[in-house]
Design a protein around this motif. Structure first.
Motif, short mmCIF file in Angstrom:
data_model
loop_
_atom_site.label_atom_id
_atom_site.label_comp_id
_atom_site.label_asym_id
_atom_site.label_seq_id
_atom_site.Cartn_x
_atom_site.Cartn_y
_atom_site.Cartn_z
N TYR A 227 0.83 -1.22 0.00
CA TYR A 227 0.00 0.00 0.00
C TYR A 227 0.86 1.27 0.00
O TYR A 227 0.46 2.28 0.58
N GLY A 228 2.03 1.18 -0.55
CA GLY A 228 2.89 2.36 -0.62
C GLY A 228 3.79 2.56 0.58
O GLY A 228 4.53 3.55 0.65
N LEU B 234 -1.38 -7.38 -8.22
CA LEU B 234 -0.81 -6.22 -7.55
C LEU B 234 -1.53 -5.92 -6.23
O LEU B 234 -1.18 -4.98 -5.54
N ASN B 235 -2.54 -6.73 -5.91
CA ASN B 235 -3.27 -6.58 -4.65
C ASN B 235 -2.34 -6.61 -3.46
O ASN B 235 -1.38 -7.36 -3.44
N LEU C 20 1.31 -3.08 8.61
CA LEU C 20 0.66 -2.09 7.75
C LEU C 20 -0.69 -1.67 8.33
O LEU C 20 -1.07 -0.50 8.27
N GLN C 21 -1.39 -2.64 8.94
CA GLN C 21 -2.67 -2.29 9.57
C GLN C 21 -2.46 -1.30 10.70
O GLN C 21 -3.18 -0.30 10.79
N ARG C 22 -1.47 -1.55 11.54
CA ARG C 22 -1.20 -0.64 12.66
C ARG C 22 -0.83 0.75 12.17
O ARG C 22 -1.21 1.75 12.75
N ASP D 46 -6.90 5.34 -1.46
CA ASP D 46 -6.38 5.15 -2.82
C ASP D 46 -7.29 5.77 -3.87
O ASP D 46 -8.52 5.73 -3.73
N SER D 47 -6.70 6.31 -4.92
CA SER D 47 -7.49 6.85 -6.02
C SER D 47 -8.16 5.70 -6.77
O SER D 47 -7.71 4.55 -6.69
N ALA D 48 -9.22 6.03 -7.51
CA ALA D 48 -9.93 5.01 -8.30
C ALA D 48 -8.96 4.35 -9.29
O ALA D 48 -9.00 3.15 -9.54
#
Ligand SMILES: O=C(O)CCC(=O)C(=O)O
Ligand SMILES: [Fe+2]
Length: 370
Positions: A271-272, A308-309, A316-318, A326-328
């Motif tokens: 997620y970046g 890419l999911n 990451l959750q924390r 996220d953008s569309a």
């Protein structure tokens, strides 16, 4: 868990080739303290992985850039590969043409001639490369004798980069992300269909006048498309990395080290949280400007059908990297496969220079709203 220790590579006939000009220079080089050095000799020690994970974590959050030492290959084995690359790329053009890669379809397996892409309007690049894909059935193709005669040595080197160094690096990332062992390693099985490859590259020197026309640029700002890129450090300068304040740092040569560049897939999967390293190659410092600049790089990529999911990670959750903002466009992009991303990104190299996106690799644009 998929980590295999390969026997070391024996010295072969290639060792007798004339040596490359390994220059010793400091000019144009940054400070090595800027980037961590991971010593892989501690990997198998108790707590070795967590010690390496602690050392690498900040780099993954910022530049994605660091070094590895003691990665299981001797200096002469690496040098032998540089020399083999030189030997292949010094073959006459007509001969190399027999091994042309199918570049237009995003397939790099084989020879990639200099001048394949337009860097600036009317100006073509100065680098050529010979690429060897993994030792899988679907990648079989004809190669020059320099390759076929050294096949077992080349593939052992290849597998070491993929299954030993690659798996260890992925295991360290699994530890950082607090995900079960194998979550990432299993997506990178050597037998899986993917486009991981070894690059023997060569930049042809330009005159000072030409360098000026090209804004001193050998390779413009970009990110790599796979999961991790391993560059064998050598003393010819020119590689630069963009740091978080937007400035560029020269990358110093650390003898006997492997340079690690984080690539796009890890940015998607986290997620970046992990940053795909923005890097470029400029003309080497003045005293090296007339030198042919050879490189040796292993591009590690996951199976082509992986998505890419993002992965489920307690860390990451924390930290709130959950994709909620996220953008569309990014959400849509994540539904595609690794192979689709790599082919689309590769195809962009063939876009005319006047239509190319300036100064902003696509991964930056996709994640900038985070
Ligand atoms: O030659 C180098 O130092 C880096 C080349 C590079 O960034 C690439 O081939 O993707
Ligand atoms: Fe690159």
């Amino acid at each position: 868990m998929g980590i295999h220790t390969q026997p070391s590579i024996p010295t072969s006939s290639v060792a007798s080739y004339p040596p490359l000009p390994f220059l010793d220079t400091k000019e144009g080089m940054g400070a090595v303290e800027d980037f961590p050095v991971l010593d892989f000799s501690i990997f198998d020690e108790p707590n070795g992985i967590s010690a390496l994970a602690n050392k690498a974590q900040a780099a993954f959050e910022t530049t994605g850039f660091f070094y590895i030492t003691n990665f299981g290959l001797e200096d002469n084995e690496v040098k032998e590969q540089f020399e083999l690359g030189k030997q292949i790329l010094q073959l006459p053009k007509q001969q190399k043409e027999n091994y042309l890669a199918n570049l237009a379809d995003g397939d790099y397996n084989g020879w990639r001639p200099a001048g394949s892409i337009e860097q600036f309007p009317g100006l073509r690049d100065n680098w050529e490369a010979y690429h060897i894909y993994k030792d899988n059935k679907e990648n079989e193709r004809n190669h020059p004798a320099e390759v076929t005669e050294n096949k077992s040595m080349i593939y052992r080197f290849h597998r070491h980069c993929h299954e030993d160094v690659g798996s260890k690096m992925l295991r360290i990332i699994e530890a950082i992300l607090e995900v079960p062992e194998g979550t990432l390693v299993d997506q990178h099985g050597y037998d899986k269909n993917c486009s991981s490859f070894l690059r023997y590259g060569k930049y042809h020197p330009r005159t000072a006048e030409d360098n000026e026309k090209f804004n001193n640029m050998y390779v413009k700002d970009h990110t790599d498309f796979g999961s991790l890129t391993f560059l064998f450090s050598n003393s010819i300068g020119g590689l630069q990395v963009r740091v978080p304040d937007g400035t560029w740092k020269d990358i110093p040569h650390v003898p006997g080290s492997l340079i690690v560049i984080t690539a796009d897939i890890l940015q998607f999967w986290t997620y970046g949280y992990m940053r795909s390293t923005v890097h470029r190659v400029v003309a080497p410092p003045a005293e090296q400007q007339d030198v042919e600049r050879y490189n040796l790089i292993y591009f590690l990529r996951p199976a082509g059908d992986a998505l890419l999911n993002s992965i489920q990670s307690p860390l990451l959750q924390r930290l709130g990297f959950n994709g909620k903002n996220d953008s569309a466009e990014l959400v849509e992009r994540r539904r595609s496969s690794v192979e689709d991303w790599i082919l689309k990104q590769t195809a962009k190299n063939w876009v005319p220079a006047s239509d190319q996106r300036e100064q902003e690799p696509e991964i930056d644009a996709l994640f900038k709203k985070l």
